[in-house]
Structures are given as C-alpha cells and as structure tokens.
Design a protein around this motif. Structure first.
Motif, PDB file in Angstrom:
ATOM      1  N   TRP A  19       0.852  -1.191   0.000  1.00 11.62           N
ATOM      2  CA  TRP A  19       0.000   0.000   0.000  1.00 11.62           C
ATOM      3  C   TRP A  19       0.884   1.235   0.000  1.00 11.62           C
ATOM      4  CZ3 TRP A  19      -5.499  -0.488   0.512  1.00 11.62           C
ATOM      5  CH2 TRP A  19      -5.939  -1.800   0.734  1.00 11.62           C
ATOM      6  N   ARG A  20       0.418   2.286  -0.680  1.00 15.38           N
ATOM      7  CA  ARG A  20       1.176   3.540  -0.749  1.00 15.38           C
ATOM      8  C   ARG A  20       0.361   4.669  -0.124  1.00 15.38           C
ATOM      9  NH1 ARG A  20       3.102   4.630  -6.452  1.00 15.38           N
ATOM     10  NH2 ARG A  20       0.854   4.727  -6.860  1.00 15.38           N
ATOM     11  N   PHE A  21       1.024   5.441   0.731  1.00 13.29           N
ATOM     12  CA  PHE A  21       0.380   6.600   1.365  1.00 13.29           C
ATOM     13  C   PHE A  21       1.074   7.864   0.868  1.00 13.29           C
ATOM     14  CE2 PHE A  21      -0.099   9.858   4.561  1.00 13.29           C
ATOM     15  CZ  PHE A  21      -1.409   9.710   5.004  1.00 13.29           C
ATOM     16  N   ARG A  22       0.271   8.826   0.438  1.00 15.35           N
ATOM     17  CA  ARG A  22       0.804  10.122   0.003  1.00 15.35           C
ATOM     18  C   ARG A  22      -0.113  11.217   0.506  1.00 15.35           C
ATOM     19  NH1 ARG A  22       0.407   9.655  -6.464  1.00 15.35           N
ATOM     20  NH2 ARG A  22       1.661   7.810  -5.946  1.00 15.35           N
ATOM     21  N   GLN A  23       0.401  12.449   0.489  1.00 12.12           N
ATOM     22  CA  GLN A  23      -0.372  13.554   1.041  1.00 12.12           C
ATOM     23  C   GLN A  23      -0.102  14.834   0.270  1.00 12.12           C
ATOM     24  OE1 GLN A  23       2.675  14.096   2.005  1.00 12.12           O
ATOM     25  NE2 GLN A  23       2.679  16.266   2.518  1.00 12.12           N
ATOM     26  N   LYS A  24      -0.999  15.802   0.436  1.00  8.70           N
ATOM     27  CA  LYS A  24      -0.810  17.139  -0.108  1.00  8.70           C
ATOM     28  C   LYS A  24      -1.167  18.128   0.988  1.00  8.70           C
ATOM     29  CE  LYS A  24      -2.235  20.286  -3.806  1.00  8.70           C
ATOM     30  NZ  LYS A  24      -3.111  20.460  -5.002  1.00  8.70           N
ATOM     31  N   GLY A  25      -0.215  18.987   1.332  1.00  6.13           N
ATOM     32  CA  GLY A  25      -0.403  19.922   2.439  1.00  6.13           C
ATOM     33  C   GLY A  25       0.284  19.422   3.685  1.00  6.13           C
ATOM     34  N   GLY A  26       0.908  20.321   4.413  1.00  8.80           N
ATOM     35  CA  GLY A  26       1.613  19.925   5.616  1.00  8.80           C
ATOM     36  C   GLY A  26       2.928  19.225   5.307  1.00  8.80           C
ATOM     37  N   MET A  27       3.578  18.741   6.333  1.00  3.83           N
ATOM     38  CA  MET A  27       4.876  18.088   6.225  1.00  3.83           C
ATOM     39  C   MET A  27       4.723  16.623   6.620  1.00  3.83           C
ATOM     40  SD  MET A  27       8.472  19.226   8.037  1.00  3.83           S
ATOM     41  CE  MET A  27       7.628  19.477   9.596  1.00  3.83           C
ATOM     42  N   LEU A  28       5.140  15.710   5.732  1.00  3.40           N
ATOM     43  CA  LEU A  28       4.971  14.281   5.949  1.00  3.40           C
ATOM     44  C   LEU A  28       6.147  13.728   6.753  1.00  3.40           C
ATOM     45  CD1 LEU A  28       3.222  11.781   5.293  1.00  3.40           C
ATOM     46  CD2 LEU A  28       4.647  11.449   3.254  1.00  3.40           C
ATOM     47  N   LEU A  29       5.834  13.076   7.875  1.00  3.59           N
ATOM     48  CA  LEU A  29       6.845  12.506   8.754  1.00  3.59           C
ATOM     49  C   LEU A  29       6.525  11.047   9.035  1.00  3.59           C
ATOM     50  CD1 LEU A  29       6.866  15.401  11.389  1.00  3.59           C
ATOM     51  CD2 LEU A  29       8.486  15.127   9.496  1.00  3.59           C
TER      52      LEU A  29
END
Length: 561
Positions: free
Chosen positions: A476-486
């Motif tokens: 599974w792949r998790f990605r985001q838009k907005g904020g800082m991914l940690l």
C-alpha cells in the motif's frame, strides 16, 4: 445524609450480620464456567504471583486488604475470576492453590469499601459457583459450610445495594452474582425475585435501541454480551426457562459485537478496548447468539462501519459516553481503523487500566485523528471521568455506486482554540482506495499534527515523498498534499503487551501570527507605522478575526502486484 442513602446503609448493615440457623451443606445448583482461562496466569498463581495490566504482583496470603496493587488490580483479585486460569492449568497444584486461596479469603474477608462494590461481590459469588466442581466440591465439610454462609451474606449484600448507581456493563456482573446466589440457595427466593425485578431496567439503561452499549466501546459490547450469555447458561444449567428479556437483549447486542470485529476476528480498538483473541469473541457469540447477523448501522451507538471488497473501515463518529458511563472513554472522536482481509493497517494505540499509560492512551494523540496544538478533543478529571467533550459531532454518509463518502466534524477544539475540525473520508475501488480531506477552520492558523497509527504487523518504509506499507503480501502507498509528511516511532498496547511500531504524521509547517482585517471606521485611512508615537484609541473598533482554513488531503491505495 439523604434518607435513601440512610435506608440503603441500614439494609447493607443488616445484610452483613452473621448467618444463623441450620448450616448449608453446599450449593443446590452449580454450573461450569463457560469461558476459557489463561494457563500461563494459572502457573503464575501457583507460584504465588499474578500479572495484571503488564505488571507482576505477589498474592496476598492473608493480607487481602493491604498490598501494592492499584485499585483495578485489587478489584480483579477480589473478584476471583482468576479461578478459571487455575482451572485452565488443570493440575493438582492448581486445584489445591485455588482451594487454599478461597479458604484464605474466607478467613480474612475484607471490610474496606470493596464490600460495598456490588460488581466485585457479584463476580466473586459467580466465580465461586462456576468453579465449585473444580476446586471446592471435594473440600472438607467445614470449608463448605463457611463458603455457603459467606455466599448467603454476599447475596444479601448485593440485594441491599440495588438499584445501583450507573456502572455500565459492570452492573450486569452484580446481577449475575445475585443469580448465582439464587441458584446456589433457591430456598432464599428473594434473590431470584430481586434479580428478575432489576434485570429489565438495567438492560434498558445499558443497551441503546440499535443494540450498542451506552459506553460506546467494543470492549463494553463484548463484556455485556458475555455477561448476558453467562446468565443464559446459568438458567439452562438449572433447567429453568431463560427470561425473554435476556434472550431479546442478546439478540440486540450480538449483531453489534460482530460489527465491531475486524477481519482477523478481534475487536476494533476504541474507548478502552483491546483486540482480544478471535476465539474469545467467538466463544461469547456462540453462547449468546442464535443467528450470525451483523448490525447494518449503529445510529445511537455512533459508530459507522463501511465494508467494501475485502476492506473494512470503522469510524467513531460520536462524543464520549455520557456522564456516569465515561470512565473508560477516550478522546478519540472521529478516529478510525482500517483493515484489509485479516490485516489491520491503521489503528488506535490501545488502552491501559493503570499508571501513566492509562492517561497517555486516552489522549487524542493516541488515535488516528487530527490533534490541534497538542491538545485533546476531550479532557478527563482526577476521577477519570470526562470534564470536557465535543458539544457537536456530525456525520453524513453518502454512496455513489459502490463507493462511500463520510462527512464528519466536531467542535472539541473550539473552546480552547476557536477552531473546528472537518474530516471527509472516501472508500472506493473495492476497498483499495481510501482517501481523506482534513480541514481545520477558525479565526487563526493553528499548529496541528494529523496522526495515522500503524499496526505492528505492518512493515513501513519511506520511498521519496511517499510512505510504503507492506502486510500479508500486499503493498500500500500513502501520500499527502499539504503539511509536512513525517514517519515517527510509535507504540501499540492493544494486544496485552507493549509493541514498537510506526506512525505517519502530517504536521503543519509553522505557526502563523493571526491576521486582523482593517476596522470599518479606519479602513480608508493610512495605516500607522508600528514605531509611531501617535496616540492610539484605547478600544479600536475591529471586525472579528477572519476565518482561516487549513486543508490537508491524503490517499492510501493498494499498489497492484
């Protein structure tokens, strides 16, 4: 002192007077404890110690009122529910240890406030009766008589304490103890009379119309079904018809319990719950349910369950349980858990009954939620009950084809921060596409951390700008838009032990100074330099702070093989 309390105390004092008359030789009816014990715990008990909430303690041995045990451990110790652990071990040493501990307690019975805890008393009474054949049936006549005299006093004690203050599912334990006294001593007909009198009202205030338990917890749902199922077993053992109110309650409770299970058969982790073994949950359902139904909705219980393909999404869309039933409530409003087949991916961190972990795991940060400025959406007082909770929680469910949309919000962060959190969840593509949009809206930008706690069985790695989750042969792949991914270290305590794991965190980039619009009165005038010595009005008229909206979107999708 209120007259009602005075009357109850007088009844309790009378109930605990020494028993007179002919000595009772033994219980008329006994039944076999329907639940499996823990042989490892049984071995510890034989060795003179026990484990509670991941801590080891010594057995009291004549000092039942004094010891280093925290209150929940003390209640468990005095409940004698651990007799089933010795029975699970099954050795002669286990049998003799069980008998010796019962005899020791009878010789050193406590006089502290535990005697006024009808729930602990009820657990003890029914444990003695349910394990009588294992450890007490072959005891000498003197111990048998002492046991029966004490059971009579214990039954009177519970009867005197009824009706109980709100106790949640534990009130059923008290009633189960009263039923045990009625089976053991049917000549004392008052025990059965009071049991049948108070059971319907307790069921009515405990179980909501949709079958969910008022404590809003999968653990409470499990315990309620278990208590009711054991009562049913007790009636059948005595060759008595099961009261219809009991059967109807089980028919309402069990479908909701099934709805709160993940694909691995264990419980979802909300509001004081742990996973529990699948076999333990299945045993309760087998004893208490005639049909294998799953609740389609829980509008009063305030949980939403979305099943699509082989995936399952369970969302807590309610405020903590009401006052009196909120002792195990968590600040997890709008948290969710997500699993695929038998594998959990996103979870909440679990619960503890004692120590610093109890408070830490009740905080919002231990749930898959947005945490605003490090605060929780609910607060808890020194006695463990909720002192602040969201006043407004909303949930709207829409479908488009086979896809599901959930629009959720709560105002739990408004009193301290002036912000509202809105969460929108989407589940589509046969359950292999889970998306979210998180909006924090208020009068100023607020630092936040959006947390996704990952189950320990999942392997987690960082791949450039994405997070990769691997479990059960799937990726599974998790990605985001907005904020800082940690990607941060985490801990999971829902399987009875402390396990290291990981959590995905989307954090706000910085804290911004609030922006104030120009006042209506001076909006056309040139703004003064901040270093000007010109006098300023004491109360400059201004508009309210402008609404600031902070938005994060994220996606979890399965990568085709």
């Amino acid at each position: 002192m209120p007259i009602s309390r005075w009357i109850k105390d007088a009844k309790l004092s009378f109930a605990r007077l020494p028993v007179g008359g002919a000595a009772l030789e033994g219980p008329v009816y006994v039944y076999r404890d329907p639940w499996k014990g823990d042989a490892e715990q049984g071995a510890r008990l034989v060795a003179g110690r026990f484990r509670f909430d991941r801590q080891d303690y010594d057995l009291p041995r004549g000092k039942w009122e004094r010891g280093p045990w925290p209150e929940p451990a003390k209640q468990w110790l005095h409940s004698f529910s651990w007799l089933r652990d010795l029975r699970a071990l099954g050795s002669d040493d286990a049998r003799l240890t069980a008998r010796a501990l019962v005899a020791d307690w009878l010789s050193h019975a406590p006089t502290d406030p535990l005697v006024k805890d009808a729930c602990v008393t009820g657990a003890r009474l029914s444990s003695w009766l349910a394990n009588h054949e294992f450890c007490l049936a072959s005891a000498d006549r003197k111990l048998q008589q002492k046991l029966m005299e004490r059971m009579l006093v214990e039954g009177r004690t519970i009867a005197a304490l009824l009706p109980l203050e709100p106790q949640g599912w534990r009130a059923l334990t008290a009633l189960r103890g009263l039923l045990a006294a009625a089976l053991a001593m049917p000549d004392h007909s008052g025990f059965m009379t009071r049991f049948l009198r108070y059971l319907p009202s307790e069921i009515e205030r405990l179980i909501l119309p949709d079958g969910a338990v008022i404590e809003r917890s999968p653990e409470a749902q499990y315990q309620t079904a278990r208590e009711l199922a054991e009562m049913s077993v007790m009636f059948r053992t005595a060759h008595s018809s099961v009261p219809p109110v009991l059967d109807m309650a089980l028919d309402r409770v069990c479908p909701v319990l099934r709805a709160m299970r993940h694909g691995d058969g264990g419980l979802a982790v909300f509001n004081g719950s742990g996973e529990r073994y699948s076999a333990a949950v299945e045993d309760v359902l087998a004893q208490g349910s005639r049909q294998k139904l799953i609740a389609p909705a829980m509008p009063q219980g305030k949980f939403t369950r979305l099943a699509l393909g082989k995936s399952l999404l369970i969302v807590d869309n309610g405020a903590p349980a009401p006052a009196g039933y909120d002792r195990t409530a968590h600040a997890g409003t709008l948290s969710f858990e997500f699993s695929n087949q038998r594998h959990r991916l996103f979870v909440n961190c679990g619960s503890a009954q004692t120590g610093a972990w109890e408070q830490a795991l009740r905080a919002s940060a231990s749930h898959t939620v947005l945490v605003a400025d490090g605060l929780s959406s609910s607060d808890f007082g020194p006695n463990g009950h909720v002192t602040r909770r969201p006043a407004h929680v909303t949930c709207e469910h829409q479908t488009s084809g086979e896809a599901h949309w959930l629009d959720l919000s709560h105002d739990g962060y408004h009193p301290p921060l002036g912000v509202k959190w809105t969460r929108r969840l989407y589940l589509g593509a046969d359950g292999e596409d889970l998306r979210g949009q998180e909006v924090l809206e208020g009068e100023r930008e607020t630092p936040f951390a959006l947390r996704f706690h990952i189950h320990p069985d999942v392997r987690v790695t960082r791949d450039d700008e994405d997070i990769i989750l691997q479990v059960g042969g799937m990726i599974w792949r998790f990605r985001q838009k907005g904020g800082m991914l940690l990607l941060e270290d985490d801990v999971y305590l829902a399987r009875g032990r402390r396990e290291a794991t990981k959590q995905i965190v989307i954090a706000s980039l910085r804290k911004v100074v609030p922006v104030v619009e120009k006042s209506e009165t001076h909006g056309s005038e040139k703004q003064e330099d901040v270093k000007s010595d010109a006098p300023k009005p004491e109360t400059p008229p201004t508009k309210p702070l402008q609404t600031v909206s902070q938005t994060v979107t994220w996606l979890l999708e399965r990568i085709p093989e």
